[in-house]
Design a protein around this motif. Sequence first.
Motif, mmCIF file in Angstrom:
data_model
loop_
_atom_site.group_PDB
_atom_site.id
_atom_site.type_symbol
_atom_site.label_atom_id
_atom_site.label_comp_id
_atom_site.label_asym_id
_atom_site.label_seq_id
_atom_site.Cartn_x
_atom_site.Cartn_y
_atom_site.Cartn_z
ATOM 1 N N ASP A 102 0.496 -1.572 0.011
ATOM 2 C CA ASP A 102 -0.117 -0.260 0.178
ATOM 3 C C ASP A 102 0.472 1.383 0.200
ATOM 4 N N CYS A 154 2.666 1.496 -3.103
ATOM 5 C CA CYS A 154 1.693 2.085 -4.519
ATOM 6 C C CYS A 154 1.466 3.548 -4.365
ATOM 7 N N TRP A 155 1.451 3.875 -3.556
ATOM 8 C CA TRP A 155 1.142 5.831 -2.565
ATOM 9 C C TRP A 155 1.923 6.249 -2.887
ATOM 10 N N THR A 193 1.644 6.543 -6.434
ATOM 11 C CA THR A 193 0.607 7.628 -7.058
ATOM 12 C C THR A 193 1.071 8.648 -7.529
ATOM 13 N N HIS A 194 2.155 9.501 -7.055
ATOM 14 C CA HIS A 194 2.382 10.657 -7.337
ATOM 15 C C HIS A 194 3.632 10.347 -8.514
ATOM 16 N N THR A 211 2.109 8.168 -11.135
ATOM 17 C CA THR A 211 1.183 7.886 -12.305
ATOM 18 C C THR A 211 -0.025 7.942 -11.587
ATOM 19 N N ASP A 212 -0.776 7.912 -12.773
ATOM 20 C CA ASP A 212 -2.316 7.503 -12.773
ATOM 21 C C ASP A 212 -3.197 6.978 -13.042
ATOM 22 N N SER A 213 -2.480 5.841 -13.185
ATOM 23 C CA SER A 213 -3.082 4.378 -13.314
ATOM 24 C C SER A 213 -3.330 3.915 -12.400
ATOM 25 N N GLN A 214 -4.640 3.463 -11.709
ATOM 26 C CA GLN A 214 -5.201 2.673 -11.118
ATOM 27 C C GLN A 214 -5.363 1.356 -10.459
ATOM 28 N N ARG A 244 -2.354 -2.031 -9.722
ATOM 29 C CA ARG A 244 -2.047 -1.857 -8.556
ATOM 30 C C ARG A 244 -0.516 -1.833 -8.565
ATOM 31 N N GLN A 262 1.462 1.202 -10.087
ATOM 32 C CA GLN A 262 1.344 1.694 -8.797
ATOM 33 C C GLN A 262 3.072 1.546 -8.381
#
Length: 426
Positions: A284, A287-288, A291-292, A294-297, A299, A302
Motif C-alpha cells: 500500500d 503504491c501510494w 500515485t505521485h 502515475t495516474d494508473s489505478q 496496483r 502503481q
Amino acid sequence: MTNESQQGQFFSPELMAEIRDRIAMVDYDTAGKRIYFENAGGAPTLKSCCEIAATANEVPDFPNRPTPGARPTQKMITDGIADAKLMFGARSGSILCDLTVSKAIFTMTGVIMANVPGTNVVTTDLEHPATYDSQKFFAQFTNKEVRVARIDHKTGAVDVDSLLSLIDENTCLLSLILASNITGTINDVETIIREARKIKPDLYILFDCTQHIPHGVVDVEKLGVDAAGFAPYKILGKRGLGIGWVSDRVATLPHPHFIEGKADDWDLGGYEPAGMAGLTLVNDYICWIGTHYTDSQDRREQLIAGFHGIELHERALMYRMLNGTDKIKGIKDIPGVKIFFVDDLTKRDAILPMLIDGVEPTEAVQEYVDNGIYVYHRSVSNKMSRRVLEGAGIPSVVRISPMHFNTPEEIDRFLIVTEKIAKGEI
C-alpha cells in the motif's frame, strides 16, 4: 550516459515529509536522535505495520475458525499471499513463508536439488550465505558438485563469462543473488538467464531478492525464474517473516507438505497474520508513492511507479554522497577516502562500500555512531561477509546503506563527519 540518469531525482520536500511521517523511529532510537544508514543490515518499520502487529496479536482465534474474530486475520493472510505475489511480479506459482528468508531459501534449494536431475549446481562468490551455504549443504546429500563463479573486481558484480562457463547440460540449479548486500552492484540477470538457458533450456534458477527488493522492481515472470525469496523487514515490513515464491514446476515437486493437502501447497500450519498484513501495508505504501508518478489505478503499475521514484531518490542520495554540494565536499574529493564499484550509479543499489586511510573500519563505524550516524563494517573475519570480500579482493569496508526515507541533509551531515574522521579531528 546522461547526467540525469546518474544524478537521479530527489522526492519533493512535501512528499519526503509525508514519507518520513509514516515510518517509526525514522530519525531517533532509544539513545536519542540519529541518522540511519544501515539498511543493508536492518531497516525501520512502517508505523502501520507496528500497529497491525499489536492488533492482530490480540486475536485468540486461529484464522481458519468460523468465528467473527477469525475473519479479519484470515483476510490478512489471503491478502498477504496476493501481495507477496504482487511484490514478486508473479501471476502463477506458490508462496511459502518461514521465520527468515534464509530458511525459505534453504527449503526451496533443497527441494530443487533433491528432485531435479543433474550432477552439478552453480552459484557465485557474491552470494549471501543463504544461497551459497544452502547449495553446499544439500550437495552432501544429493551428490552434486557445487561450482562457484568469480566476482568481477572492476564492477563488484558476478563475472558473467565466469558464471556461464560453469553451466552445462548436467547443471540442475543456478542460484544467484540479484544485488549484493556488500558491493551494492546489481547483477546483469537478464543476460545471465538468456545465455544460461541457451546452454541448458530447462535450467532451474533461484534468485535471492532480499537486498534488491527495497530498492527496485522484481519480476519473476518476466525473468523466467523458478524460485525467489525476500525478507519483508528489509522494506519497512515486520520482522520474523521470510517470503519465498516457487514456479508451477517447482511447486509440485516433492516437498514437505501435509499428505492430504494440495500438491502445490507449501503451507505447513498457517502463516502469521500480522506479518502477512504488514506485507500488504508495505505494498500500500509503495503504491501510494507510485500515485505521485502515475495516474494508473492498477496496483502492480502503481508499485512499479513507486519503485521508480524510490530508485531516482536513492540515486540522487548516492550522487550527492559522491559529489557533495557547492559548500560540502563529496566522498570523491575528501583525501584518504575511497568508495568501491561506483562507476555507474544506474547499475547499483544504495549500498556504498568505503575505506578511510589509516582508520580501521570498526573504529570508523564507532566514530560515526558516536556522532549519531549508524553505519556498519564488513570484514573477512566475519562469516557473513568473508567469501564476498575475498572474492572482491577487499579485506574490509565500512558499508554505507541509505534508503529512500533518508534526506539530502542527512547525506550532508555524513559528509561533514566523514571529512573530520579522515582528518583525524574526531
